[in-house]
Design a protein around this motif. Structure first.
Motif, PDB file in Angstrom:
ATOM      1  N   GLY A  37     -29.165  32.297 -35.836  1.00 26.30           N
ATOM      2  CA  GLY A  37     -27.949  32.150 -35.218  1.00 26.30           C
ATOM      3  C   GLY A  37     -27.767  33.304 -34.209  1.00 26.30           C
ATOM      4  O   GLY A  37     -26.667  33.418 -33.622  1.00 26.30           O
ATOM      5  N   GLU A  38     -28.766  33.761 -33.450  1.00 28.46           N
ATOM      6  CA  GLU A  38     -28.936  34.760 -32.558  1.00 28.46           C
ATOM      7  C   GLU A  38     -28.552  34.229 -31.280  1.00 28.46           C
ATOM      8  O   GLU A  38     -29.003  33.018 -30.973  1.00 28.46           O
ATOM      9  CB  GLU A  38     -30.176  35.439 -32.323  1.00 28.46           C
ATOM     10  CG  GLU A  38     -30.521  36.334 -33.680  1.00 28.46           C
ATOM     11  CD  GLU A  38     -31.929  36.721 -33.629  1.00 28.46           C
ATOM     12  OE1 GLU A  38     -32.574  36.807 -32.599  1.00 28.46           O
ATOM     13  OE2 GLU A  38     -32.298  37.371 -34.855  1.00 28.46           O
ATOM     14  N   ILE A  39     -27.693  34.552 -30.264  1.00 26.88           N
ATOM     15  CA  ILE A  39     -27.523  33.983 -29.027  1.00 26.88           C
ATOM     16  C   ILE A  39     -28.247  34.624 -28.267  1.00 26.88           C
ATOM     17  O   ILE A  39     -28.808  34.048 -27.184  1.00 26.88           O
ATOM     18  CB  ILE A  39     -25.944  34.281 -28.696  1.00 26.88           C
ATOM     19  CG1 ILE A  39     -25.048  33.479 -29.517  1.00 26.88           C
ATOM     20  CG2 ILE A  39     -25.466  33.928 -27.274  1.00 26.88           C
ATOM     21  CD1 ILE A  39     -23.526  33.773 -29.357  1.00 26.88           C
ATOM     22  N   TYR A  40     -28.520  35.886 -28.417  1.00 23.57           N
ATOM     23  CA  TYR A  40     -29.481  36.756 -27.460  1.00 23.57           C
ATOM     24  C   TYR A  40     -30.668  37.349 -27.826  1.00 23.57           C
ATOM     25  O   TYR A  40     -30.182  38.112 -28.990  1.00 23.57           O
ATOM     26  CB  TYR A  40     -28.578  37.502 -26.426  1.00 23.57           C
ATOM     27  CG  TYR A  40     -29.371  38.353 -25.548  1.00 23.57           C
ATOM     28  CD1 TYR A  40     -29.939  37.751 -24.288  1.00 23.57           C
ATOM     29  CD2 TYR A  40     -29.694  39.662 -25.642  1.00 23.57           C
ATOM     30  CE1 TYR A  40     -30.785  38.591 -23.343  1.00 23.57           C
ATOM     31  CE2 TYR A  40     -30.193  40.341 -24.520  1.00 23.57           C
ATOM     32  CZ  TYR A  40     -30.586  39.928 -23.530  1.00 23.57           C
ATOM     33  OH  TYR A  40     -31.553  40.602 -22.576  1.00 23.57           O
ATOM     34  N   SER A  41     -31.772  37.316 -27.586  1.00 19.20           N
ATOM     35  CA  SER A  41     -32.762  38.090 -28.207  1.00 19.20           C
ATOM     36  C   SER A  41     -33.480  38.737 -27.127  1.00 19.20           C
ATOM     37  O   SER A  41     -34.030  37.800 -26.112  1.00 19.20           O
ATOM     38  CB  SER A  41     -33.829  37.445 -29.313  1.00 19.20           C
ATOM     39  OG  SER A  41     -34.218  36.043 -28.649  1.00 19.20           O
ATOM     40  N   THR A  42     -34.340  39.677 -27.355  1.00 19.28           N
ATOM     41  CA  THR A  42     -35.028  40.431 -26.440  1.00 19.28           C
ATOM     42  C   THR A  42     -36.589  40.315 -27.185  1.00 19.28           C
ATOM     43  O   THR A  42     -36.769  40.419 -28.152  1.00 19.28           O
ATOM     44  CB  THR A  42     -34.958  41.919 -26.159  1.00 19.28           C
ATOM     45  OG1 THR A  42     -34.608  42.536 -27.137  1.00 19.28           O
ATOM     46  CG2 THR A  42     -33.230  41.914 -25.613  1.00 19.28           C
ATOM     47  N   LYS A  43     -37.431  40.468 -26.316  1.00 19.39           N
ATOM     48  CA  LYS A  43     -38.873  40.512 -26.643  1.00 19.39           C
ATOM     49  C   LYS A  43     -39.296  42.006 -26.820  1.00 19.39           C
ATOM     50  O   LYS A  43     -38.663  42.638 -25.752  1.00 19.39           O
ATOM     51  CB  LYS A  43     -39.826  39.766 -25.507  1.00 19.39           C
ATOM     52  CG  LYS A  43     -39.478  38.456 -25.555  1.00 19.39           C
ATOM     53  CD  LYS A  43     -40.505  38.039 -24.104  1.00 19.39           C
ATOM     54  CE  LYS A  43     -40.560  36.360 -24.073  1.00 19.39           C
ATOM     55  NZ  LYS A  43     -39.280  35.545 -24.690  1.00 19.39           N
ATOM     56  N   ARG A  44     -40.054  42.104 -27.790  1.00 21.67           N
ATOM     57  CA  ARG A  44     -40.218  43.711 -28.276  1.00 21.67           C
ATOM     58  C   ARG A  44     -41.758  43.961 -28.558  1.00 21.67           C
ATOM     59  O   ARG A  44     -42.336  42.862 -29.004  1.00 21.67           O
ATOM     60  CB  ARG A  44     -39.554  44.260 -29.069  1.00 21.67           C
ATOM     61  CG  ARG A  44     -37.952  44.349 -28.865  1.00 21.67           C
ATOM     62  CD  ARG A  44     -37.006  44.964 -29.840  1.00 21.67           C
ATOM     63  NE  ARG A  44     -35.656  44.845 -29.642  1.00 21.67           N
ATOM     64  CZ  ARG A  44     -34.981  45.310 -30.320  1.00 21.67           C
ATOM     65  NH1 ARG A  44     -35.237  45.850 -31.431  1.00 21.67           N
ATOM     66  NH2 ARG A  44     -33.703  45.340 -30.167  1.00 21.67           N
ATOM     67  N   GLY A  45     -42.376  45.026 -28.481  1.00 19.60           N
ATOM     68  CA  GLY A  45     -43.799  45.236 -28.905  1.00 19.60           C
ATOM     69  C   GLY A  45     -44.773  44.280 -28.246  1.00 19.60           C
ATOM     70  O   GLY A  45     -44.814  44.347 -27.231  1.00 19.60           O
ATOM     71  N   ALA A  46     -45.499  43.707 -29.060  1.00 18.38           N
ATOM     72  CA  ALA A  46     -46.728  42.852 -28.800  1.00 18.38           C
ATOM     73  C   ALA A  46     -46.107  41.778 -28.039  1.00 18.38           C
ATOM     74  O   ALA A  46     -47.026  41.369 -27.255  1.00 18.38           O
ATOM     75  CB  ALA A  46     -47.659  42.743 -30.064  1.00 18.38           C
ATOM     76  N   GLN A  47     -44.944  41.077 -28.867  1.00 18.93           N
ATOM     77  CA  GLN A  47     -44.350  39.830 -28.086  1.00 18.93           C
ATOM     78  C   GLN A  47     -44.166  40.022 -26.603  1.00 18.93           C
ATOM     79  O   GLN A  47     -44.576  39.191 -25.724  1.00 18.93           O
ATOM     80  CB  GLN A  47     -43.298  39.561 -28.706  1.00 18.93           C
ATOM     81  CG  GLN A  47     -42.871  38.229 -28.305  1.00 18.93           C
ATOM     82  CD  GLN A  47     -41.355  37.756 -28.960  1.00 18.93           C
ATOM     83  OE1 GLN A  47     -41.043  38.672 -29.876  1.00 18.93           O
ATOM     84  NE2 GLN A  47     -41.003  36.552 -28.909  1.00 18.93           N
TER      85      GLN A  47
END
Length: 72
Positions: A37-47
């Motif tokens: 259900g996330e509208i906005y997600s950020t890439k973190r770490g290895a991703q």
């Protein structure tokens, strides 16, 4: 010179395929089936590093392709 560019482009293309294959699918695919259900997600770490490496390898692949065509 063209032979070297050809083999380097093959290696870069294989690495690019691997990087694209190991990236996570993200919420876009899951949201289509009711999950995430996330509208906005950020890439973190290895991703995030994999994402930037994919962009860099795609750019290198493009430059090698242009060089292969332009150099005699």
């Amino acid at each position: 010179m063209n032979t070297i560019l050809f083999y380097v482009q093959i290696v870069v293309s294989i690495l690019l395929i691997v990087l694209i294959a190991i990236q996570q699918r993200g919420a876009a695919l899951g949201a289509g089936f009711g999950g995430g259900g996330e509208i906005y997600s950020t890439k973190r770490g290895a991703q995030k590093k994999i994402y930037y490496a994919t962009i860099a390898l795609a750019t290198i692949f493009l430059v090698l392709g242009v060089l292969y065509v332009l150099l005699p």
